[in-house]
Scaffold this motif. Structure first.
Motif, PDB file in Angstrom:
ATOM      1  N   PRO A 139       1.271  -1.080   0.451  1.00  0.00           N
ATOM      2  CA  PRO A 139       0.260   0.134   0.322  1.00  0.00           C
ATOM      3  C   PRO A 139       0.957   1.554   0.124  1.00  0.00           C
ATOM      4  N   MET A 140       0.584   2.401  -0.972  1.00  0.00           N
ATOM      5  CA  MET A 140       0.989   3.376  -0.912  1.00  0.00           C
ATOM      6  C   MET A 140       0.260   4.455  -0.107  1.00  0.00           C
ATOM      7  N   ILE A 141       1.498   5.896   0.461  1.00  0.00           N
ATOM      8  CA  ILE A 141       0.925   6.467   1.557  1.00  0.00           C
ATOM      9  C   ILE A 141       0.719   7.773   0.840  1.00  0.00           C
ATOM     10  N   ASP A 142       0.330   8.237   1.071  1.00  0.00           N
ATOM     11  CA  ASP A 142       0.466   9.972   1.056  1.00  0.00           C
ATOM     12  C   ASP A 142       0.958  10.810   2.275  1.00  0.00           C
ATOM     13  N   THR A 143       2.034  10.891   2.183  1.00  0.00           N
ATOM     14  CA  THR A 143       2.850  11.786   3.336  1.00  0.00           C
ATOM     15  C   THR A 143       2.574  12.528   3.566  1.00  0.00           C
ATOM     16  N   ALA A 144       1.504  13.636   2.715  1.00  0.00           N
ATOM     17  CA  ALA A 144       0.751  15.372   3.314  1.00  0.00           C
ATOM     18  C   ALA A 144       0.320  14.262   3.460  1.00  0.00           C
ATOM     19  N   THR A 145      -1.307  13.666   3.313  1.00  0.00           N
ATOM     20  CA  THR A 145      -2.262  13.885   4.060  1.00  0.00           C
ATOM     21  C   THR A 145      -2.530  12.708   4.636  1.00  0.00           C
ATOM     22  N   LYS A 146      -1.783  11.428   4.500  1.00  0.00           N
ATOM     23  CA  LYS A 146      -1.865  10.196   5.876  1.00  0.00           C
ATOM     24  C   LYS A 146      -3.158   9.192   4.902  1.00  0.00           C
ATOM     25  N   ASN A 147      -3.192   9.660   3.774  1.00  0.00           N
ATOM     26  CA  ASN A 147      -4.419   8.720   3.178  1.00  0.00           C
ATOM     27  C   ASN A 147      -3.715   7.493   2.390  1.00  0.00           C
ATOM     28  N   VAL A 148      -4.179   6.129   2.898  1.00  0.00           N
ATOM     29  CA  VAL A 148      -3.449   4.943   1.940  1.00  0.00           C
ATOM     30  C   VAL A 148      -4.644   4.569   0.969  1.00  0.00           C
ATOM     31  N   ILE A 149      -4.018   4.292  -0.094  1.00  0.00           N
ATOM     32  CA  ILE A 149      -4.269   3.184  -1.141  1.00  0.00           C
ATOM     33  C   ILE A 149      -3.800   1.889  -1.232  1.00  0.00           C
ATOM     34  N   THR A 150      -4.517   0.546  -1.371  1.00  0.00           N
ATOM     35  CA  THR A 150      -4.107  -0.805  -2.195  1.00  0.00           C
ATOM     36  C   THR A 150      -4.926  -0.653  -3.776  1.00  0.00           C
ATOM     37  N   TYR A 151      -4.790  -0.428  -4.296  1.00  0.00           N
ATOM     38  CA  TYR A 151      -4.503  -0.579  -5.487  1.00  0.00           C
ATOM     39  C   TYR A 151      -4.392  -1.851  -6.477  1.00  0.00           C
ATOM     40  N   ASN A 152      -5.309  -2.002  -7.851  1.00  0.00           N
ATOM     41  CA  ASN A 152      -5.345  -2.590  -8.168  1.00  0.00           C
ATOM     42  C   ASN A 152      -5.723  -2.755 -10.031  1.00  0.00           C
ATOM     43  N   GLY A 153      -5.200  -3.047 -10.988  1.00  0.00           N
ATOM     44  CA  GLY A 153      -5.455  -2.194 -12.254  1.00  0.00           C
ATOM     45  C   GLY A 153      -4.263  -1.402 -12.800  1.00  0.00           C
ATOM     46  N   GLU A 154      -4.867  -1.013 -13.832  1.00  0.00           N
ATOM     47  CA  GLU A 154      -4.191   0.078 -14.592  1.00  0.00           C
ATOM     48  C   GLU A 154      -4.651   1.871 -14.552  1.00  0.00           C
ATOM     49  N   VAL A 155      -4.457   2.729 -14.692  1.00  0.00           N
ATOM     50  CA  VAL A 155      -5.209   3.766 -14.808  1.00  0.00           C
ATOM     51  C   VAL A 155      -4.606   4.532 -16.384  1.00  0.00           C
ATOM     52  N   PHE A 156      -4.442   4.288 -17.053  1.00  0.00           N
ATOM     53  CA  PHE A 156      -3.881   4.126 -18.356  1.00  0.00           C
ATOM     54  C   PHE A 156      -4.273   5.654 -19.071  1.00  0.00           C
ATOM     55  N   ASN A 157      -4.740   6.909 -18.869  1.00  0.00           N
ATOM     56  CA  ASN A 157      -4.890   8.372 -18.928  1.00  0.00           C
ATOM     57  C   ASN A 157      -3.790   8.475 -17.673  1.00  0.00           C
ATOM     58  N   PHE A 158      -3.388   8.267 -16.624  1.00  0.00           N
ATOM     59  CA  PHE A 158      -2.590   8.706 -15.841  1.00  0.00           C
ATOM     60  C   PHE A 158      -1.625   9.463 -16.011  1.00  0.00           C
ATOM     61  N   LYS A 159      -1.253   9.846 -16.863  1.00  0.00           N
ATOM     62  CA  LYS A 159      -0.376  11.381 -17.203  1.00  0.00           C
ATOM     63  C   LYS A 159      -1.028  12.020 -17.881  1.00  0.00           C
ATOM     64  N   ILE A 160      -1.900  12.424 -18.807  1.00  0.00           N
ATOM     65  CA  ILE A 160      -3.368  13.208 -19.147  1.00  0.00           C
ATOM     66  C   ILE A 160      -3.677  13.632 -18.023  1.00  0.00           C
ATOM     67  N   LEU A 161      -3.643  12.878 -16.660  1.00  0.00           N
ATOM     68  CA  LEU A 161      -4.727  12.923 -15.696  1.00  0.00           C
ATOM     69  C   LEU A 161      -3.182  14.630 -14.938  1.00  0.00           C
ATOM     70  N   ASN A 162      -2.024  13.909 -14.989  1.00  0.00           N
ATOM     71  CA  ASN A 162      -0.743  14.851 -14.056  1.00  0.00           C
ATOM     72  C   ASN A 162      -1.095  15.945 -15.258  1.00  0.00           C
ATOM     73  N   ASN A 163      -1.057  15.768 -15.856  1.00  0.00           N
ATOM     74  CA  ASN A 163      -0.552  16.905 -16.720  1.00  0.00           C
ATOM     75  C   ASN A 163      -1.794  18.182 -16.287  1.00  0.00           C
ATOM     76  N   GLU A 164      -2.970  17.296 -16.603  1.00  0.00           N
ATOM     77  CA  GLU A 164      -4.307  18.234 -16.594  1.00  0.00           C
ATOM     78  C   GLU A 164      -4.885  19.415 -15.624  1.00  0.00           C
ATOM     79  N   TYR A 165      -4.667  17.919 -14.278  1.00  0.00           N
ATOM     80  CA  TYR A 165      -5.204  18.246 -12.809  1.00  0.00           C
ATOM     81  C   TYR A 165      -4.103  18.557 -11.562  1.00  0.00           C
ATOM     82  N   LEU A 166      -3.330  18.046 -12.147  1.00  0.00           N
ATOM     83  CA  LEU A 166      -1.835  17.798 -10.949  1.00  0.00           C
ATOM     84  C   LEU A 166      -0.453  18.399 -11.725  1.00  0.00           C
ATOM     85  N   LYS A 167      -0.259  19.714 -12.208  1.00  0.00           N
ATOM     86  CA  LYS A 167       0.665  19.893 -12.391  1.00  0.00           C
ATOM     87  C   LYS A 167       1.706  20.937 -11.490  1.00  0.00           C
TER      88      LYS A 167
END
Length: 632
Positions: A65-93
């Motif tokens: 599981p991966m931890i977001d150090t800023a919020t302490k939120n944690v994720i366990t995840y199965n799969g692929e988000v194929f547009n993740f690079k697009i999302l990074n560029n559009e919403y998370l610059k």
């Protein structure tokens, strides 16, 4: 592709959560042989685990599981988000990333947009996020149900996992057979969402999210915006361009990987199109895989697969399956299928996945979906014609329907015409999506009177009614289109409940991730909004898709007779199936009192005498007996 699991303690118990999640991880090592991890929250009431098949960002930065150090939120995840690079560029610059993984994209999107972020994801996924500030557990599953997810509340805990076998590692989980689900299984050969074969354990609905807190499940709602939308095109060529462009985009997104991507290639239209578009995306080596069956020319498409491999310059691998391969594998299938599926056409996927693994491929693209979405089956055209006659017959007086039923039962017992006459009398649709198992009349004769009393008049038609209701909601007030009803129900039943299940289980048994470009949710939206008149035209099935693909595939691939991805089960395994049922059914019936043994023995004798009509029915019984012995 990975395996995820977790336990959220809702009341006071003395359970060692992390030991239990570690046991769940071990049950899913085949899903993630590259890495594994567990995480427990500071309150000690939640533990989540993951086994990882490393596809994107192979480094330890992608560990879960991966931890977001800023919020302490944690994720366990199965799969692929194929547009993740697009999302990074559009919403998370403005965000600082410590990995190159799509896992981190989901965490950061959740921090910024909360639950609204789920609808932005284009991919195949099942995940759980712990929201530290809100003390809530968020779960979600992709729109088509490509990634599996199960959940239950028992013993004061909420639990989830990618496979049932992980839940079964928990000693407090009770496994009680749901006999109404079993009754439906005999008709559809699958277990339909949200059911499992076990009371109290549910399959997470595709396109849904759930919110759980210390008081249990608080919210369980759809994020899927799949609705009929009127398409803006003026010519057939424009529509073909829309289909081609969306498929080209979908394949391009699904080529994103930090490991080589191969393809399953049958030589049919769909897998051939995928390989052609893969070649448009890369000049690197593409490994393609196909299987044939020894001395069974009616089941082989090898020459067509080889033609496409040569045309698009792939490194092509072939496995020839022998009768011994099949007979050795049949007993293993119930070890893989903790949820039953009595579909023999699934078995070749195990062998082709095994071949890919032997050639060091972790990711493959396949051609699942377009036969359902674009009306690729010849029987769809037949159903459209039959529907018109059935509507006329449905307006006949009740006594005439009853007489027709009696005549059909007398002359054609157990045959399709008898089944249709019975449905007509009951006021049911003549077409039952995915009902490839036992017909209702034959099923009633095969089941014991005691079992039928226990299910108390339950009807498998209820599932068809629910699908029809969902289709009418999808139409959102637009005109009913019978061809698109066949396509929609095929997508919901065959694709979600059969094809994606088998691709996941049989692929993961060999640590193979299968990606399905035709099932990009935007492609599904487009396909189900195309008027039926463009799907069956001039006697051509999948008409508009084939027109779209004329620019990349030759006519002898596009317009040859469809074969399908089948298995010579009758030719190779009838004796094994016969002996398996004959030797085990008496003991099985002592435990379940499910079958009318006289009728089972009658079918066995007919099969032994060479009547192959009963192969599938006896296979279903054989599979069910062996599945029951393994999991109950």
């Amino acid at each position: 592709m990975c395996g995820i699991s977790g336990i959220f303690r809702l009341s006071s118990t003395n359970l060692d959560l992390c030991k239990s999640v570690t046991d769940m991880n071990k049950a899913m090592e085949h899903r993630g042989p590259d890495d594994k991890g567990i995480w427990e929250n500071s309150q000690g009431n939640l533990c989540m685990g993951q086994t990882r098949l490393s596809i994107i960002d192979l480094s330890q930065a992608g560990h879960q599981p991966m931890i977001d150090t800023a919020t302490k939120n944690v994720i366990t995840y199965n799969g692929e988000v194929f547009n993740f690079k697009i999302l990074n560029n559009e919403y998370l610059k403005q965000e600082e990333f410590f990995s190159n993984s799509d896992t981190e994209t989901i965490l950061k999107l959740y921090k910024k947009y909360g639950l609204d972020m789920i609808a932005k994801l284009n991919g195949m996924f099942a995940f759980a996020i712990w929201d530290e500030a809100r003390q809530e557990l968020i779960l979600a599953r992709d729109r088509s149900g490509k990634k599996p997810l199960y959940y239950t509340e028992m013993n004061g805990c909420f639990m989830f996992s990618s496979e049932l076998k992980a839940l079964f590692k928990l000693p407090w989980i009770t496994k009680e057979l749901d006999e109404k689900v079993l009754y439906d299984f005999l008709t559809f050969n699958t277990v339909s969402t949200p059911n499992t074969m076990f009371k109290g354990i549910s399959k997470f609905k595709p396109g849904y999210y759930m919110v759980v807190n210390k008081d249990g499940i608080q919210k369980y709602e759809s994020f899927n915006d799949l609705k009929y939308r009127k398409l803006n095109f003026s010519t057939e060529n424009e529509l073909a361009d829309m289909v081609y462009d969306k498929l080209e985009e979908s394949v391009g997104l699904r080529m994103i990987s930090d490991v080589p991507v191969g393809a399953f290639l049958s030589g049919g239209v769909d897998s051939s199109a995928i390989v052609a578009l893969m070649r448009n995306n890369t000049q690197n080596e593409i490994k393609t895989f196909t299987i044939g069956f020894e001395n069974q020319p009616d089941y082989n498409e090898l020459k067509y697969a080889e033609k496409i491999a040569s045309r698009y310059n792939t490194n092509h691998f072939i496995k020839t399956v022998t009768p011994n391969d099949l007979l050795d594998f049949i007993p293993k299938v119930t070890d893989i299928y903790d949820e039953p599926q009595a579909d023999t056409t699934a078995i070749p996927i195990y062998f082709i996945s095994q071949l890919a693994q032997e050639e060091n491929i972790k990711v493959v693209l396949n051609g699942d979906g377009p036969d359902e979405l674009f009306s690729g089956y010849s029987n769809y055209e037949r159903y459209v014609k039959m529907y018109q006659y059935y509507k006329v017959a449905n307006n006949a007086p009740k006594f005439l329907k009853q007489v027709s039923k009696q005549v059909a039962d007398a002359i054609y017992p157990g045959k399709p015409l008898s089944e249709m006459a019975n449905r007509l009398v009951k006021g049911e649709d003549f077409y039952w999506p995915g009902a490839g198992g036992m017909k209702e009349g034959a099923k009633h004769k095969l089941l014991s009177s005691e079992f039928k009393d226990r299910v108390n008049g339950h009807s498998s038609y209820e599932y068809v009614k629910r699908l029809k209701e969902d289709y009418n909601k999808f139409l959102d007030g637009n005109k009913f289109d019978y061809i698109n009803w066949l396509c929609y129900s095929g997508y919901r039943q065959a694709v979600t409940e059969r094809f994606l299940f088998r691709a996941d289980r049989l692929g993961m048994a060999n640590s193979i991730e299968a990606r399905s470009p035709f099932l990009n949710h935007e492609m599904v939206q487009l396909a189900l909004s195309i008027p039926g008149e463009y799907k069956i035209k001039n006697g051509v099935n999948k008409y508009i898709l084939k027109k779209a693909l004329e620019r990349i595939l030759p006519d002898d691939i596009l317009y040859r007779k469809k074969m399908g991805f089948c298995l010579p089960i009758r030719e190779w395994a009838s004796e094994t199936i016969y002996n398996g049922v004959k030797d085990e059914v008496v003991q099985f019936n002592k435990e379940t009192n499910l079958f009318n043994l006289e009728m089972v023995n009658s079918q066995l004798q007919l099969l032994k005498d060479g009547n192959t009509q009963y192969t599938n029915s006896v296979w279903t019984i054989y599979f069910l007996i062996n599945w029951y012995k393994k999991w109950l």
